[in-house]
Design an enzyme around this catalytic site. Structure first.
Site, PDB file in Angstrom:
ATOM      1  N   ASP A  13      64.768-152.651  -9.122  1.00  0.00           N
ATOM      2  CA  ASP A  13      65.892-151.713  -9.148  1.00  0.00           C
ATOM      3  C   ASP A  13      67.126-152.483  -9.596  1.00  0.00           C
ATOM      4  O   ASP A  13      67.127-153.714  -9.633  1.00  0.00           O
ATOM      5  CB  ASP A  13      66.109-151.143  -7.734  1.00  0.00           C
ATOM      6  CG  ASP A  13      67.226-150.115  -7.705  1.00  0.00           C
ATOM      7  OD1 ASP A  13      67.192-149.175  -8.508  1.00  0.00           O
ATOM      8  OD2 ASP A  13      68.165-150.269  -6.890  1.00  0.00           O
ATOM      9  N   SER A  14      68.185-151.731  -9.890  1.00  0.00           N
ATOM     10  CA  SER A  14      69.424-152.383 -10.288  1.00  0.00           C
ATOM     11  C   SER A  14      70.133-153.040  -9.106  1.00  0.00           C
ATOM     12  O   SER A  14      71.023-153.858  -9.310  1.00  0.00           O
ATOM     13  CB  SER A  14      70.346-151.356 -10.931  1.00  0.00           C
ATOM     14  OG  SER A  14      70.541-150.272 -10.043  1.00  0.00           O
ATOM     15  N   TYR A  45      73.879-149.922 -13.101  1.00  0.00           N
ATOM     16  CA  TYR A  45      73.342-149.727 -14.445  1.00  0.00           C
ATOM     17  C   TYR A  45      73.690-148.335 -14.995  1.00  0.00           C
ATOM     18  O   TYR A  45      73.762-148.147 -16.204  1.00  0.00           O
ATOM     19  CB  TYR A  45      71.810-149.802 -14.417  1.00  0.00           C
ATOM     20  CG  TYR A  45      71.199-151.178 -14.375  1.00  0.00           C
ATOM     21  CD1 TYR A  45      71.926-152.301 -13.987  1.00  0.00           C
ATOM     22  CD2 TYR A  45      69.864-151.345 -14.721  1.00  0.00           C
ATOM     23  CE1 TYR A  45      71.317-153.540 -13.937  1.00  0.00           C
ATOM     24  CE2 TYR A  45      69.263-152.579 -14.682  1.00  0.00           C
ATOM     25  CZ  TYR A  45      69.987-153.678 -14.291  1.00  0.00           C
ATOM     26  OH  TYR A  45      69.377-154.908 -14.253  1.00  0.00           O
ATOM     27  N   GLY A  46      73.823-147.382 -14.085  1.00  0.00           N
ATOM     28  CA  GLY A  46      73.865-145.968 -14.480  1.00  0.00           C
ATOM     29  C   GLY A  46      75.043-145.560 -15.331  1.00  0.00           C
ATOM     30  O   GLY A  46      75.056-144.473 -15.903  1.00  0.00           O
ATOM     31  N   CYS A  76      63.883-147.360 -10.155  1.00  0.00           N
ATOM     32  CA  CYS A  76      65.252-147.069 -10.561  1.00  0.00           C
ATOM     33  C   CYS A  76      65.148-145.948 -11.578  1.00  0.00           C
ATOM     34  O   CYS A  76      64.535-146.113 -12.632  1.00  0.00           O
ATOM     35  CB  CYS A  76      65.869-148.313 -11.189  1.00  0.00           C
ATOM     36  SG  CYS A  76      67.489-148.033 -11.905  1.00  0.00           S
ATOM     37  N   ASN A  77      65.697-144.815 -11.225  1.00  0.00           N
ATOM     38  CA  ASN A  77      65.613-143.659 -12.130  1.00  0.00           C
ATOM     39  C   ASN A  77      66.279-143.955 -13.461  1.00  0.00           C
ATOM     40  O   ASN A  77      65.824-143.510 -14.513  1.00  0.00           O
ATOM     41  CB  ASN A  77      66.304-142.453 -11.488  1.00  0.00           C
ATOM     42  CG  ASN A  77      65.541-141.918 -10.301  1.00  0.00           C
ATOM     43  OD1 ASN A  77      64.833-140.938 -10.401  1.00  0.00           O
ATOM     44  ND2 ASN A  77      65.674-142.577  -9.161  1.00  0.00           N
ATOM     45  N   THR A  78      67.375-144.718 -13.416  1.00  0.00           N
ATOM     46  CA  THR A  78      68.120-145.003 -14.646  1.00  0.00           C
ATOM     47  C   THR A  78      67.252-145.794 -15.616  1.00  0.00           C
ATOM     48  O   THR A  78      67.155-145.457 -16.803  1.00  0.00           O
ATOM     49  CB  THR A  78      69.406-145.784 -14.288  1.00  0.00           C
ATOM     50  OG1 THR A  78      70.138-145.006 -13.346  1.00  0.00           O
ATOM     51  CG2 THR A  78      70.248-146.055 -15.506  1.00  0.00           C
ATOM     52  N   GLU A 155      76.123-149.050  -2.277  1.00  0.00           N
ATOM     53  CA  GLU A 155      76.099-150.522  -2.313  1.00  0.00           C
ATOM     54  C   GLU A 155      77.105-151.081  -1.287  1.00  0.00           C
ATOM     55  O   GLU A 155      76.952-152.185  -0.792  1.00  0.00           O
ATOM     56  CB  GLU A 155      76.427-151.037  -3.718  1.00  0.00           C
ATOM     57  CG  GLU A 155      75.372-150.719  -4.772  1.00  0.00           C
ATOM     58  CD  GLU A 155      74.143-151.634  -4.723  1.00  0.00           C
ATOM     59  OE1 GLU A 155      74.280-152.809  -4.379  1.00  0.00           O
ATOM     60  OE2 GLU A 155      73.037-151.143  -5.042  1.00  0.00           O
ATOM     61  N   CYS A 187      68.026-140.642  -7.995  1.00  0.00           N
ATOM     62  CA  CYS A 187      68.514-142.031  -8.039  1.00  0.00           C
ATOM     63  C   CYS A 187      68.044-142.667  -6.748  1.00  0.00           C
ATOM     64  O   CYS A 187      68.177-142.072  -5.674  1.00  0.00           O
ATOM     65  CB  CYS A 187      70.038-142.042  -8.118  1.00  0.00           C
ATOM     66  SG  CYS A 187      70.750-143.692  -7.909  1.00  0.00           S
ATOM     67  N   THR A 188      67.490-143.868  -6.857  1.00  0.00           N
ATOM     68  CA  THR A 188      66.910-144.486  -5.662  1.00  0.00           C
ATOM     69  C   THR A 188      67.946-144.847  -4.613  1.00  0.00           C
ATOM     70  O   THR A 188      67.598-145.149  -3.474  1.00  0.00           O
ATOM     71  CB  THR A 188      66.083-145.735  -6.033  1.00  0.00           C
ATOM     72  OG1 THR A 188      66.676-146.329  -7.184  1.00  0.00           O
ATOM     73  CG2 THR A 188      64.666-145.372  -6.316  1.00  0.00           C
ATOM     74  N   HIS A 189      69.213-144.841  -4.975  1.00  0.00           N
ATOM     75  CA  HIS A 189      70.242-145.090  -3.965  1.00  0.00           C
ATOM     76  C   HIS A 189      70.482-143.868  -3.068  1.00  0.00           C
ATOM     77  O   HIS A 189      70.923-144.001  -1.940  1.00  0.00           O
ATOM     78  CB  HIS A 189      71.576-145.429  -4.638  1.00  0.00           C
ATOM     79  CG  HIS A 189      71.650-146.829  -5.171  1.00  0.00           C
ATOM     80  ND1 HIS A 189      70.867-147.275  -6.189  1.00  0.00           N
ATOM     81  CD2 HIS A 189      72.451-147.867  -4.819  1.00  0.00           C
ATOM     82  CE1 HIS A 189      71.173-148.543  -6.457  1.00  0.00           C
ATOM     83  NE2 HIS A 189      72.131-148.920  -5.643  1.00  0.00           N
TER      84      HIS A 189
HETATM   85  N1  DGL Z   1      69.184-147.110  -8.498  1.00  0.00           N
HETATM   86  C1  DGL Z   1      69.394-146.637  -9.800  1.00  0.00           C
HETATM   87  C2  DGL Z   1      68.722-145.304 -10.037  1.00  0.00           C
HETATM   88  O1  DGL Z   1      67.779-144.988  -9.382  1.00  0.00           O
HETATM   89  C3  DGL Z   1      70.792-146.540 -10.323  1.00  0.00           C
HETATM   90  C4  DGL Z   1      71.857-147.311  -9.749  1.00  0.00           C
HETATM   91  C5  DGL Z   1      72.755-147.893 -10.803  1.00  0.00           C
HETATM   92  O2  DGL Z   1      73.604-147.183 -11.352  1.00  0.00           O
HETATM   93  O3  DGL Z   1      72.582-149.062 -11.041  1.00  0.00           O
HETATM   94  O4  DGL Z   1      69.118-144.575 -10.901  1.00  0.00           O
END
Ligand code: DGL
Length: 268
Positions: A13-14, A45-46, A76-78, A155, A187-189
């Site tokens: 993941d990011s 990352y998003g 990580c969905n992104t 975060e 998004c995994t967050h």
């Molecule tokens: N955890 C990432 C996701 O699932 C995105 C978080 C990020 O923006 O880095 O999309």
């Protein structure tokens, strides 16, 4: 060299958000070794370009392949939305990703066929969720909303902070106006905000947690490909991050409810 099936599952993941997938995997597959990679130095990352996300995703893939994993999970969905093809082309081992898993749950669970999707700007702009859900149900109506501020709030560990609630109310208003009965946490967050999000959307809206969906398809693949760890030993969990590990360790321990003894800072 380890027997192939006893090697670890690589999860990446990011940042810290992929720990939601790790937690679901620990519950669902308690004998599997896991190596987790969180790019804490470069998160989020998003909000980055497709080129940058691709480059980062391939660097992480190479790193985990060097660690001899038996399976890769793009938690990580992104990265799944914009770099899945490239990751799969590079990887000699099977690659699973979160979007297909969540799309399946959403298409299955929604009765009204009005489905909300929230995610990072890169995920929402890629339209990957709408495509994946429409492949399963062409009649589904998808209402998407990018929520760029959620990742930094998570975060920061602000899971139940009044500021997070205020922002969530605002982001969810247009989606809720469409009478959705299912909301994909794309998004995994976001599962870290689940109790708050459930309060905002109400009990009648089902939240699709990509982490649970992911653990389900991982268990299926491991069974189908005979990849179960047969060592009979307690599992080994390793965590690799790209920034100093203190904050990752503190939030991660709170979230996973266990001591993270093996957190290493690595360079890509
Ligand atoms: N955890 C990432 C996701 O699932 C995105 C978080 C990020 O923006 O880095 O999309």
């Amino acid at each position: 060299m380890d027997k192939k099936t006893n090697r670890a599952i690589g999860v990446f993941d990011s940042g810290i958000g992929g720990l939601t997938v790790v937690r679901a995997l620990m519950e669902r597959l308690p004998f599997e070794n896991i190596i987790y990679f969180g790019d804490t130095a470069r998160v989020p990352y998003g909000i980055k370009s497709v080129e940058t996300i691709n480059r980062y995703a391939l660097q992480i893939t190479e790193f985990l392949i060097q660690k001899d994993v038996k399976l890769l999970i793009v938690a990580c969905n992104t990265m799944a939305a914009v770099a899945y093809e490239a990751i799969r082309n590079l990887s000699p081992v099977p690659v699973l990703e979160v979007i297909e898993a969540s799309a399946k749950s959403a298409a299955c669970d929604s009765r009204s066929k009005s489905i909300g999707v929230i995610g990072t700007p890169a995920t929402i702009n890629s339209n990957a969720y709408a495509r994946a859900i429409h492949l399963l149900d062409n009649d589904a109506r998808i209402f998407s909303q990018a929520c760029p501020l959620f990742v930094p709030l998570v975060e920061e560990g602000w899971f139940d902070h009044p500021a997070t609630r205020l922002i969530a109310d605002d982001y969810l208003k247009p989606v809720l106006a469409e009478q959705i009965d299912t909301l994909v946490l794309g998004c995994t967050h976001y599962p870290l905000l689940k109790p708050m999000l459930q309060e905002i959307v109400g009990k009648e809206v089902k939240l699709i947690d990509s982490a649970e969906a992911m653990a389900g398809i991982t268990a299926d693949l491991i069974a189908k490909e005979n990849l179960s760890n047969s060592s009979g030993k307690l599992p080994d969990y390793q965590f690799c991050v790209t920034d100093v590990p203190y904050r990752f360790q503190t939030i991660g321990e709170k979230f996973l409810g266990r001591t993270l003894s093996s957190v290493e800072m690595v360079r890509l």
